[in-house]
Motif scaffolding. Structure first.
Motif, short mmCIF file in Angstrom:
data_model
loop_
_atom_site.label_atom_id
_atom_site.label_comp_id
_atom_site.label_asym_id
_atom_site.label_seq_id
_atom_site.Cartn_x
_atom_site.Cartn_y
_atom_site.Cartn_z
N HIS A 85 0.80 -1.22 0.00
CA HIS A 85 0.00 0.00 0.00
C HIS A 85 0.84 1.27 0.00
O HIS A 85 0.32 2.34 -0.34
CB HIS A 85 -0.92 0.02 1.23
N TRP A 86 2.11 1.19 0.37
CA TRP A 86 2.87 2.41 0.62
C TRP A 86 3.15 3.20 -0.64
O TRP A 86 3.22 4.45 -0.61
CB TRP A 86 4.17 2.09 1.36
N LEU A 89 0.09 5.19 -1.32
CA LEU A 89 -0.03 6.25 -0.32
C LEU A 89 0.92 7.40 -0.61
O LEU A 89 0.60 8.57 -0.38
CB LEU A 89 0.24 5.67 1.08
N VAL A 199 -6.66 5.97 4.40
CA VAL A 199 -5.87 6.34 3.22
C VAL A 199 -5.32 7.74 3.38
O VAL A 199 -4.11 7.98 3.24
CB VAL A 199 -6.72 6.23 1.94
N TRP A 202 -2.78 8.13 6.59
CA TRP A 202 -1.41 7.68 6.40
C TRP A 202 -0.68 8.56 5.40
O TRP A 202 0.53 8.81 5.54
CB TRP A 202 -1.40 6.22 5.94
N ALA A 203 -1.39 9.06 4.39
CA ALA A 203 -0.76 9.98 3.44
C ALA A 203 -0.33 11.27 4.14
O ALA A 203 0.75 11.82 3.86
CB ALA A 203 -1.72 10.29 2.29
#
Length: 318
Positions: A85-86, A89, A199, A202-203
């Motif tokens: 996912h990073w 992100l 989402v 974390w961004a």
């Protein structure tokens, strides 16, 4: 055993009808709520820049939103996202957290809010195109014709109001369209696996190590007059545009589909023009609302034309 072939020929063969498109009304409602929040972003940024510079406005809104995101993640004890996912992100962080706020703030130094709103009216189109290319669907010729007409209307507007040439603010806005389309596409994709609020949270945290020192430097280098109007605008763009609006927006993109839900932003330039007139006292020329309506019509056509899957022409296996 003898089979009556004539009976077989008379027996009707049932053909499965293609599934009817399903509209997720809840997803559409969430996306619409996000659009309403975003429609105040440019006027809110203009208010904030009454007391802060463009770099201070951008950095401070990220810091304030990141603090709220960190508290939400801490209270809910949310685990770290998976490694896959990073990358997505990081795209969300570079586009919606840093790119769009900074580029639009720089554009508003030389462009009016109503002018910027019309140019940003191309964002639904760029987002739909990115989502289409990302998913492998192939738009029809009618789609591209309508998309080109909408782009031509915006270019004609910017050239007409800029004296026949693109202004520096228009270049900032064009860059904002590109980075934000990618961020919306990746954010909508991630929101199928993670809740929308995670989402954007974390961004925001990914951006905090850059935003915090940038805020300190910007505040010391740019004018700093925290008037009630400037603080109100900053709080709006930080807590609503940068966090709350994106939470419901990404969830809406995930539920209703990126291409479909992104078209609700067609109403955003028209709403922003109204808010710019009511809140900022900006006068609108006839070209601004006419261009906004032309873009609205062109992108609406793109939603009425079917798109083909890359496997649409493949022969089914027996």
């Amino acid at each position: 055993m003898r089979v009556d072939s004539s009976a077989i020929e008379r027996t009707p063969i049932a053909v499965a009808a293609p599934p009817a498109p399903v509209t997720d009304r809840g997803g559409i409602a969430l996306a619409a709520l996000g659009v309403l929040a975003f429609s105040f972003t440019l006027p809110g940024t203009a208010w904030a820049m009454d007391g802060f510079g463009p770099w201070s406005t951008t950095a401070l809104r990220i810091v304030l939103a990141a603090v709220g995101a960190a508290l939400a993640l801490r209270i809910t004890r949310t685990p770290l996202p998976a490694r896959r996912h990073w990358t997505g992100l990081a795209v969300v962080a570079s586009g919606t957290v840093i790119g769009f706020p900074l580029l639009t703030a720089l554009a508003l130094e030389t462009s009016s809010t109503s002018h910027a709103a019309v140019v940003v009216g191309l964002l639904p189109l760029t987002t739909a195109v990115y989502g289409t290319l990302r998913s492998g669907h192939r738009p029809s010729r009618t789609f591209w014709a309508a998309a080109g007409a909408g782009a031509a209307a915006v270019v004609a507007f910017t050239l007409g109001t800029g004296g026949g040439s693109l202004a520096r603010g228009d270049l900032y806005l064009a860059a904002a369209l590109l980075v934000t389309a990618a961020a919306y596409g990746e954010g909508g994709r991630l929101a199928r696996e993670l809740p929308g609020w995670q989402v954007i949270s974390w961004a925001l945290l990914l951006s905090l190590p850059f935003a915090l020192p940038a805020a300190v430097l910007a505040v010391s280098a740019e004018p700093f007059e925290p008037t009630p109007r400037a603080v109100t605008g900053l709080l709006w763009v930080a807590l609503v545009s940068q966090f709350g609006g994106l939470v419901v927006w990404y969830r809406g993109l995930a539920r209703a589909g990126i291409a479909r839900a992104s078209q609700l932003q067609l109403a955003q330039p028209l709403l922003t023009l109204v808010w710019a007139s009511l809140l900022l006292g900006e006068s609108m020329t006839w070209a601004a609302p006419v261009t906004a309506l032309a873009v609205l019509a062109c992108i609406a056509v793109t939603q009425l034309t079917p798109s083909r899957s890359p496997h649409a022409g493949a022969r089914p296996r027996p």
